[in-house]
Design a protein around this motif. Structure first.
Motif, PDB file in Angstrom:
ATOM      1  N   LYS A  70       0.829  -1.220   0.000  1.00  0.00           N
ATOM      2  CA  LYS A  70       0.000   0.000   0.000  1.00  0.00           C
ATOM      3  C   LYS A  70       0.857   1.261   0.000  1.00  0.00           C
ATOM      4  CE  LYS A  70      -4.035  -2.017   0.181  1.00  0.00           C
ATOM      5  NZ  LYS A  70      -5.110  -1.792  -0.721  1.00  0.00           N
ATOM      6  N   ASP A  71       2.096   1.137  -0.499  1.00  0.00           N
ATOM      7  CA  ASP A  71       2.993   2.283  -0.624  1.00  0.00           C
ATOM      8  C   ASP A  71       3.353   2.482  -2.095  1.00  0.00           C
ATOM      9  OD1 ASP A  71       3.175   2.879   2.131  1.00  0.00           O
ATOM     10  OD2 ASP A  71       4.696   1.328   2.399  1.00  0.00           O
ATOM     11  N   VAL A  85       5.303  10.498  -2.239  1.00  0.00           N
ATOM     12  CA  VAL A  85       5.031   9.228  -1.587  1.00  0.00           C
ATOM     13  C   VAL A  85       3.562   9.184  -1.191  1.00  0.00           C
ATOM     14  CG1 VAL A  85       5.582   7.720   0.352  1.00  0.00           C
ATOM     15  CG2 VAL A  85       7.402   9.067  -0.738  1.00  0.00           C
ATOM     16  N   PHE A  86       2.860   8.188  -1.715  1.00  0.00           N
ATOM     17  CA  PHE A  86       1.474   7.931  -1.362  1.00  0.00           C
ATOM     18  C   PHE A  86       1.469   6.678  -0.494  1.00  0.00           C
ATOM     19  CE2 PHE A  86       1.520  10.107  -5.394  1.00  0.00           C
ATOM     20  CZ  PHE A  86       0.464  11.001  -5.332  1.00  0.00           C
ATOM     21  N   LYS A 111      -6.758   5.945  -0.021  1.00  0.00           N
ATOM     22  CA  LYS A 111      -6.867   4.559  -0.457  1.00  0.00           C
ATOM     23  C   LYS A 111      -5.955   4.294  -1.652  1.00  0.00           C
ATOM     24  CE  LYS A 111     -10.357   1.120  -1.013  1.00  0.00           C
ATOM     25  NZ  LYS A 111     -11.710   0.787  -0.738  1.00  0.00           N
ATOM     26  N   ILE A 112      -5.337   3.112  -1.649  1.00  0.00           N
ATOM     27  CA  ILE A 112      -4.570   2.623  -2.795  1.00  0.00           C
ATOM     28  C   ILE A 112      -5.119   1.242  -3.130  1.00  0.00           C
ATOM     29  CG2 ILE A 112      -2.317   1.873  -3.657  1.00  0.00           C
ATOM     30  CD1 ILE A 112      -1.027   3.915  -1.761  1.00  0.00           C
ATOM     31  N   GLU A 113      -5.595   1.083  -4.368  1.00  0.00           N
ATOM     32  CA  GLU A 113      -6.104  -0.207  -4.831  1.00  0.00           C
ATOM     33  C   GLU A 113      -5.271  -0.655  -6.021  1.00  0.00           C
ATOM     34  OE1 GLU A 113     -10.212   1.528  -5.301  1.00  0.00           O
ATOM     35  OE2 GLU A 113     -10.710  -0.528  -4.648  1.00  0.00           O
ATOM     36  N   VAL A 114      -4.909  -1.935  -6.020  1.00  0.00           N
ATOM     37  CA  VAL A 114      -4.125  -2.501  -7.115  1.00  0.00           C
ATOM     38  C   VAL A 114      -4.831  -3.757  -7.609  1.00  0.00           C
ATOM     39  CG1 VAL A 114      -1.896  -3.474  -7.801  1.00  0.00           C
ATOM     40  CG2 VAL A 114      -1.986  -1.645  -6.085  1.00  0.00           C
ATOM     41  N   HIS A 115      -5.048  -3.820  -8.920  1.00  0.00           N
ATOM     42  CA  HIS A 115      -5.608  -5.004  -9.567  1.00  0.00           C
ATOM     43  C   HIS A 115      -4.604  -5.424 -10.626  1.00  0.00           C
ATOM     44  CE1 HIS A 115      -9.422  -3.986  -7.667  1.00  0.00           C
ATOM     45  NE2 HIS A 115      -9.237  -2.755  -8.100  1.00  0.00           N
ATOM     46  N   ILE A 125      -5.462   5.525  -6.871  1.00  0.00           N
ATOM     47  CA  ILE A 125      -5.075   6.219  -5.645  1.00  0.00           C
ATOM     48  C   ILE A 125      -6.058   7.353  -5.408  1.00  0.00           C
ATOM     49  CG2 ILE A 125      -3.264   7.510  -4.454  1.00  0.00           C
ATOM     50  CD1 ILE A 125      -1.247   6.132  -6.350  1.00  0.00           C
ATOM     51  N   THR A 126      -6.602   7.417  -4.205  1.00  0.00           N
ATOM     52  CA  THR A 126      -7.500   8.495  -3.786  1.00  0.00           C
ATOM     53  C   THR A 126      -6.772   9.269  -2.690  1.00  0.00           C
ATOM     54  OG1 THR A 126      -9.400   7.090  -4.247  1.00  0.00           O
ATOM     55  CG2 THR A 126      -9.793   9.019  -2.878  1.00  0.00           C
TER      56      THR A 126
END
Length: 149
Positions: A70-71, A85-86, A111-115, A125-126
């Protein structure tokens, strides 16, 4: 995923002349950049390397994205210099250096979402964006990486 990829980055671009207040629709524009790049996976992290043409500058920027869990880190060198950096659930600060001057940027990552699958990865990324300690906008970035043969 192959080493050669196409990278699509869709997000907000702001007019830095109006950063002393919450940005209006005229100052925030949705943009999309599509460029070829290189993909690597090393030590549990995804890496993307690409050249970004900077519309208002003569020089391009060499960019590197590193994603681990989540980085998410975006490093730009060239026309602009920054290490953004998120990190989900955290607020980070960076000095965004441009030929027109520096801007202190805060990124409050919600939020960080990865698919990902074999030939494609999508990152969403929000985050809240601040510039020089002033709230600018709630933002989203979508990055789509596809294998390129």
């Amino acid at each position: 995923m192959t080493k050669d990829v196409l990278i699509s980055i869709r997000g907000l671009q702001f007019d830095d002349s109006g950063l002393s207040h919450v940005a209006s629709d005229e100052e925030l524009d949705m943009i999309e950049t599509i460029c070829p790049g290189r993909y690597y996976y090393k030590n549990g992290a995804h890496y993307l390397l690409y050249e970004e043409v900077m519309e208002d500058f003569f020089e391009s920027a060499r960019s590197m994205i590193k994603l681990r869990d989540k980085d998410f880190t975006l490093i730009k060198k060239g026309a602009v210099n920054a290490q953004m950096v998120f990190s989900e659930g955290k607020k980070t600060m960076t000095d965004y250096q441009t030929p027109l001057g520096n801007i202190l940027i805060a990124l409050d990552t919600k939020k960080i979402e990865v698919h990902e699958d074999e030939d494609c990865m999508e990152i969403h990324i929000t985050y809240g964006l601040e510039a020089n300690y002033q709230f600018i906008a709630d933002c989203n970035i979508t990055i789509i990486v596809k294998s390129h043969q």
